[in-house]
Design a protein around this motif. Structure first.
Motif, mmCIF file in Angstrom:
data_model
loop_
_atom_site.group_PDB
_atom_site.id
_atom_site.type_symbol
_atom_site.label_atom_id
_atom_site.label_comp_id
_atom_site.label_asym_id
_atom_site.label_seq_id
_atom_site.Cartn_x
_atom_site.Cartn_y
_atom_site.Cartn_z
ATOM 1 N N GLN A 50 0.815 -1.212 0.000
ATOM 2 C CA GLN A 50 0.000 0.000 0.000
ATOM 3 C C GLN A 50 0.851 1.266 0.000
ATOM 4 N N ALA A 51 2.166 1.105 0.019
ATOM 5 C CA ALA A 51 3.094 2.241 0.037
ATOM 6 C C ALA A 51 4.346 1.832 -0.732
ATOM 7 N N ASP A 52 5.213 2.786 -0.991
ATOM 8 C CA ASP A 52 6.443 2.503 -1.724
ATOM 9 C C ASP A 52 7.187 1.337 -1.085
ATOM 10 N N ARG A 53 7.779 0.508 -1.952
ATOM 11 C CA ARG A 53 8.439 -0.711 -1.451
ATOM 12 C C ARG A 53 9.574 -1.082 -2.380
ATOM 13 N N THR A 54 10.735 -1.380 -1.833
ATOM 14 C CA THR A 54 11.862 -1.911 -2.594
ATOM 15 C C THR A 54 11.948 -3.398 -2.289
ATOM 16 N N LEU A 55 11.953 -4.203 -3.348
ATOM 17 C CA LEU A 55 11.954 -5.651 -3.175
ATOM 18 C C LEU A 55 13.373 -6.199 -3.046
ATOM 19 N N ASP A 56 13.485 -7.309 -2.352
ATOM 20 C CA ASP A 56 14.748 -8.017 -2.184
ATOM 21 C C ASP A 56 14.737 -9.234 -3.111
ATOM 22 N N ALA A 57 15.861 -9.464 -3.789
ATOM 23 C CA ALA A 57 15.936 -10.552 -4.770
ATOM 24 C C ALA A 57 15.759 -11.928 -4.143
ATOM 25 N N VAL A 58 16.206 -12.097 -2.914
ATOM 26 C CA VAL A 58 16.134 -13.414 -2.285
ATOM 27 C C VAL A 58 14.948 -13.512 -1.334
ATOM 28 N N ALA A 59 14.838 -12.603 -0.398
ATOM 29 C CA ALA A 59 13.802 -12.683 0.639
ATOM 30 C C ALA A 59 12.390 -12.557 0.080
ATOM 31 N N ASP A 60 12.213 -11.817 -1.018
ATOM 32 C CA ASP A 60 10.870 -11.601 -1.566
ATOM 33 C C ASP A 60 10.547 -12.479 -2.768
ATOM 34 N N SER A 61 11.526 -13.174 -3.304
ATOM 35 C CA SER A 61 11.290 -13.996 -4.490
ATOM 36 C C SER A 61 10.230 -15.066 -4.209
ATOM 37 N N GLY A 62 9.333 -15.242 -5.152
ATOM 38 C CA GLY A 62 8.265 -16.225 -5.016
ATOM 39 C C GLY A 62 7.002 -15.685 -4.376
ATOM 40 N N LYS A 63 7.022 -14.444 -3.933
ATOM 41 C CA LYS A 63 5.849 -13.867 -3.268
ATOM 42 C C LYS A 63 4.808 -13.384 -4.268
ATOM 43 N N GLU A 64 3.569 -13.380 -3.804
ATOM 44 C CA GLU A 64 2.470 -12.724 -4.501
ATOM 45 C C GLU A 64 2.186 -11.432 -3.752
ATOM 46 N N PHE A 65 2.175 -10.320 -4.474
ATOM 47 C CA PHE A 65 1.932 -9.016 -3.879
ATOM 48 C C PHE A 65 0.577 -8.502 -4.339
ATOM 49 N N TYR A 66 -0.255 -8.084 -3.389
ATOM 50 C CA TYR A 66 -1.564 -7.530 -3.697
ATOM 51 C C TYR A 66 -1.470 -6.015 -3.552
ATOM 52 N N LEU A 67 -1.820 -5.299 -4.621
ATOM 53 C CA LEU A 67 -1.550 -3.872 -4.728
ATOM 54 C C LEU A 67 -2.779 -3.020 -4.457
ATOM 55 N N ASP A 68 -2.590 -1.995 -3.617
ATOM 56 C CA ASP A 68 -3.664 -1.078 -3.241
ATOM 57 C C ASP A 68 -3.058 0.314 -3.121
ATOM 58 N N SER A 69 -3.559 1.271 -3.904
ATOM 59 C CA SER A 69 -3.000 2.624 -3.871
ATOM 60 C C SER A 69 -3.970 3.627 -3.254
ATOM 61 N N ALA A 70 -4.840 3.178 -2.348
ATOM 62 C CA ALA A 70 -5.827 4.063 -1.732
ATOM 63 C C ALA A 70 -5.179 5.232 -0.991
ATOM 64 N N ALA A 71 -3.965 5.051 -0.503
ATOM 65 C CA ALA A 71 -3.284 6.115 0.234
ATOM 66 C C ALA A 71 -2.452 7.009 -0.686
ATOM 67 N N GLY A 72 -2.436 6.747 -1.986
ATOM 68 C CA GLY A 72 -1.668 7.557 -2.931
ATOM 69 C C GLY A 72 -0.819 6.699 -3.837
ATOM 70 N N ALA A 73 -0.116 7.352 -4.749
ATOM 71 C CA ALA A 73 0.719 6.646 -5.724
ATOM 72 C C ALA A 73 1.709 5.727 -5.019
ATOM 73 N N VAL A 74 1.960 4.585 -5.639
ATOM 74 C CA VAL A 74 2.856 3.581 -5.075
ATOM 75 C C VAL A 74 3.967 3.295 -6.077
#
Length: 147
Positions: A23-47
């Protein structure tokens, strides 16, 4: 000796994919975040979602639009022109087809999910160690762009 974990009827199963809401700006990690599904919501502003700059072959992510007609744009950024891929559309017509697709062969830096995207639109990214490849599906045309 064969482990019961490997047996078809061992009862092992029901493994869940790792899921995270963004729901906010996010920098992904190549190892720790790999394989994740991310659900996106910009109700609080641009992401802005930043893909890892340290490229590792096999890194992969799935992004799903969770907010119907997002409040603000959601940008997935690679930091340089290393994105190649296609966004297919469920809508059948003759205009604005495959928006968000890379067709110039030189790579793009950003994939942008616009404010008229539809809940359930998605894109998947995978890395070969030198760039990012994506494919996805949008319900309507003209809702995704790239740059």
């Amino acid at each position: 000796m064969r482990s019961s974990y490997l047996e078809q009827n061992s009862g092992a199963g029901g493994f869940l994919n790792p899921v995270e809401q963004i729901q906010a700006d996010r920098t992904l990690d190549a190892v720790a975040d790999s394989g994740k599904e991310f659900y996106l919501d910009s109700a609080a502003g641009a992401v802005a979602i930043t893909l890892p700059t340290s490229l590792k072959a096999g890194t992969n992510y799935k992004f799903v639009v969770q907010e119907h007609t997002p409040t603000a744009a959601i940008t997935i950024a690679a930091g340089s022109a290393i994105l190649w891929g296609r966004i297919l559309e469920g809508e059948v017509d003759t205009g604005d087809d495959a928006d968000g697709s890379n067709v110039n062969g030189t790579g793009d830096s950003n994939l942008i999910i616009g404010v008229n995207a539809v809940k359930g639109d998605y894109v998947e990214f995978c890395c070969d160690g030198s760039g990012w490849y994506y494919d996805g599906v949008a319900a309507l045309d003209g809702k995704w762009t790239n740059s």
